[in-house]
Scaffold this motif. Structure first.
Motif, PDB file in Angstrom:
ATOM      1  N   HIS A 107       4.162  31.993  -5.684  1.00 35.27           N
ATOM      2  CA  HIS A 107       4.337  31.020  -5.406  1.00 35.27           C
ATOM      3  C   HIS A 107       5.425  32.527  -4.502  1.00 35.27           C
ATOM      4  N   VAL A 108       6.035  33.327  -3.426  1.00 36.93           N
ATOM      5  CA  VAL A 108       5.911  33.977  -3.111  1.00 36.93           C
ATOM      6  C   VAL A 108       5.506  33.582  -1.359  1.00 36.93           C
ATOM      7  N   ARG A 109       3.887  34.073  -1.642  1.00 36.78           N
ATOM      8  CA  ARG A 109       3.649  34.208  -0.563  1.00 36.78           C
ATOM      9  C   ARG A 109       3.133  32.751  -0.051  1.00 36.78           C
ATOM     10  N   ARG A 110       3.232  31.102  -1.362  1.00 32.48           N
ATOM     11  CA  ARG A 110       3.047  29.740  -1.024  1.00 32.48           C
ATOM     12  C   ARG A 110       4.654  29.347   0.127  1.00 32.48           C
ATOM     13  N   ALA A 111       5.514  30.021  -0.463  1.00 28.45           N
ATOM     14  CA  ALA A 111       6.641  29.959   0.161  1.00 28.45           C
ATOM     15  C   ALA A 111       6.780  30.707   1.372  1.00 28.45           C
ATOM     16  N   ASP A 112       6.143  31.790   1.785  1.00 24.55           N
ATOM     17  CA  ASP A 112       6.654  32.191   2.826  1.00 24.55           C
ATOM     18  C   ASP A 112       5.555  31.736   4.385  1.00 24.55           C
ATOM     19  N   VAL A 113       4.443  30.804   3.865  1.00 17.37           N
ATOM     20  CA  VAL A 113       3.402  30.124   4.937  1.00 17.37           C
ATOM     21  C   VAL A 113       4.334  29.079   5.114  1.00 17.37           C
ATOM     22  N   MET A 114       5.028  27.623   3.849  1.00 12.62           N
ATOM     23  CA  MET A 114       5.701  27.144   3.958  1.00 12.62           C
ATOM     24  C   MET A 114       7.403  27.883   5.216  1.00 12.62           C
ATOM     25  N   ARG A 115       8.068  28.470   5.039  1.00 12.05           N
ATOM     26  CA  ARG A 115       8.981  29.083   5.228  1.00 12.05           C
ATOM     27  C   ARG A 115       8.107  28.916   6.857  1.00 12.05           C
ATOM     28  N   ASP A 116       7.455  29.641   7.471  1.00  5.61           N
ATOM     29  CA  ASP A 116       6.327  29.811   8.773  1.00  5.61           C
ATOM     30  C   ASP A 116       6.804  28.301   9.672  1.00  5.61           C
ATOM     31  N   LEU A 133      14.784  19.143  -4.569  1.00  5.55           N
ATOM     32  CA  LEU A 133      15.215  19.901  -4.617  1.00  5.55           C
ATOM     33  C   LEU A 133      14.501  21.465  -4.509  1.00  5.55           C
ATOM     34  N   ALA A 134      13.698  22.211  -2.956  1.00  5.23           N
ATOM     35  CA  ALA A 134      12.408  22.912  -4.305  1.00  5.23           C
ATOM     36  C   ALA A 134      12.949  23.914  -3.190  1.00  5.23           C
ATOM     37  N   GLY A 135      11.942  25.705  -3.792  1.00  2.00           N
ATOM     38  CA  GLY A 135      12.667  27.009  -3.528  1.00  2.00           C
ATOM     39  C   GLY A 135      11.683  28.196  -4.377  1.00  2.00           C
ATOM     40  N   LEU A 136      12.105  29.131  -3.843  1.00  2.00           N
ATOM     41  CA  LEU A 136      11.267  30.125  -4.516  1.00  2.00           C
ATOM     42  C   LEU A 136      11.987  30.025  -6.362  1.00  2.00           C
ATOM     43  N   PRO A 137      11.218  30.224  -7.444  1.00  2.00           N
ATOM     44  CA  PRO A 137      11.789  30.801  -8.521  1.00  2.00           C
ATOM     45  C   PRO A 137      13.423  31.039  -8.254  1.00  2.00           C
ATOM     46  N   GLY A 138      14.403  30.891  -8.979  1.00  2.00           N
ATOM     47  CA  GLY A 138      15.371  32.345  -9.169  1.00  2.00           C
ATOM     48  C   GLY A 138      16.393  32.211  -7.396  1.00  2.00           C
ATOM     49  N   ALA A 139      15.907  30.767  -6.901  1.00  2.00           N
ATOM     50  CA  ALA A 139      16.744  31.317  -4.982  1.00  2.00           C
ATOM     51  C   ALA A 139      17.762  30.473  -5.829  1.00  2.00           C
TER      52      ALA A 139
END
Length: 190
Positions: free
Chosen positions: A151-160, A27-33
């Motif tokens: 984390h946010v930069r990498r998560a934005d790329v992953m989301r796309d 279960l992955a996602g941004l810290p605080g998600a």
């Protein structure tokens, strides 16, 4: 196949995800998600072991009165050792809480799954940076600003990439979840 679950914020929705027996589910996602909150409302069709680094942090915190930053590295090392041990020796499903925005973290979890012969399923709990930051504030545990920004930069790329049908290397099953779509919890079916 990547599934994006959406639901009304008014009606609590239980997300149901089919996994294979003995799967290692990340279960992955941004810290605080909201990963820890979601794991607290987890229902599974077979025995399940849930591993969260907060379990290690809380165990240590109950025994010593040092600031978290002094033993943070130990918490993460102990968490990863626990994941390997349980991957090798625990029966049933293994659900691991890990942001997994770094490719190296996903690779480490992949190796653990392969060594233990476990099928793999990657769950991404999607949340905006603002939602994740609010989650950190609500739990009174903020991560360092520069770490959160990475984390946010990498998560934005992953989301796309998820929206384009991408799967992390070695993870044949991927499900993208939303906070609204899991407002009533998460059920893992085998």
């Amino acid at each position: 196949m990547t599934a994006l679950l959406r639901a009304s914020a008014v009606t609590p929705t239980v997300a149901s995800v089919a996994v294979r027996p003995r799967s290692l589910v990340v279960l992955a996602g941004l810290p605080g998600a909201g990963k820890t909150t979601l794991l607290g409302r987890l229902d599974a069709a077979e025995p399940v072991t849930v591993l969260d680094s907060d379990q290690v942090r809380e165990w240590i915190q109950a025994r010593i009165s040092l600031p978290y930053r002094t033993y943070r590295l130990f918490v993460h090392l102990a968490h990863r050792f626990r994941v390997l041990w349980h991957a090798l020796f625990s029966p049933g499903l293994l659900v691991v809480h890990e942001p997994s925005t770094r490719q190296g973290t996903r690779a480490m979890l992949l190796v653990m799954a392969l060594l233990s012969g476990r099928p793999r399923h990657f769950l991404w709990l999607d949340a905006s940076a603002a939602e994740a930051l609010d989650g950190q504030i609500a739990r009174h545990r903020m991560i360092r600003a520069h770490s959160f920004e990475r984390h946010v930069r990498r998560a934005d790329v992953m989301r796309d990439q998820f929206e384009a049908g991408w799967k992390p290397f070695g993870w044949p099953a991927v499900t993208v979840l939303t906070r609204a779509g899991t407002s009533g919890g998460l059920r893992l079916t085998v």
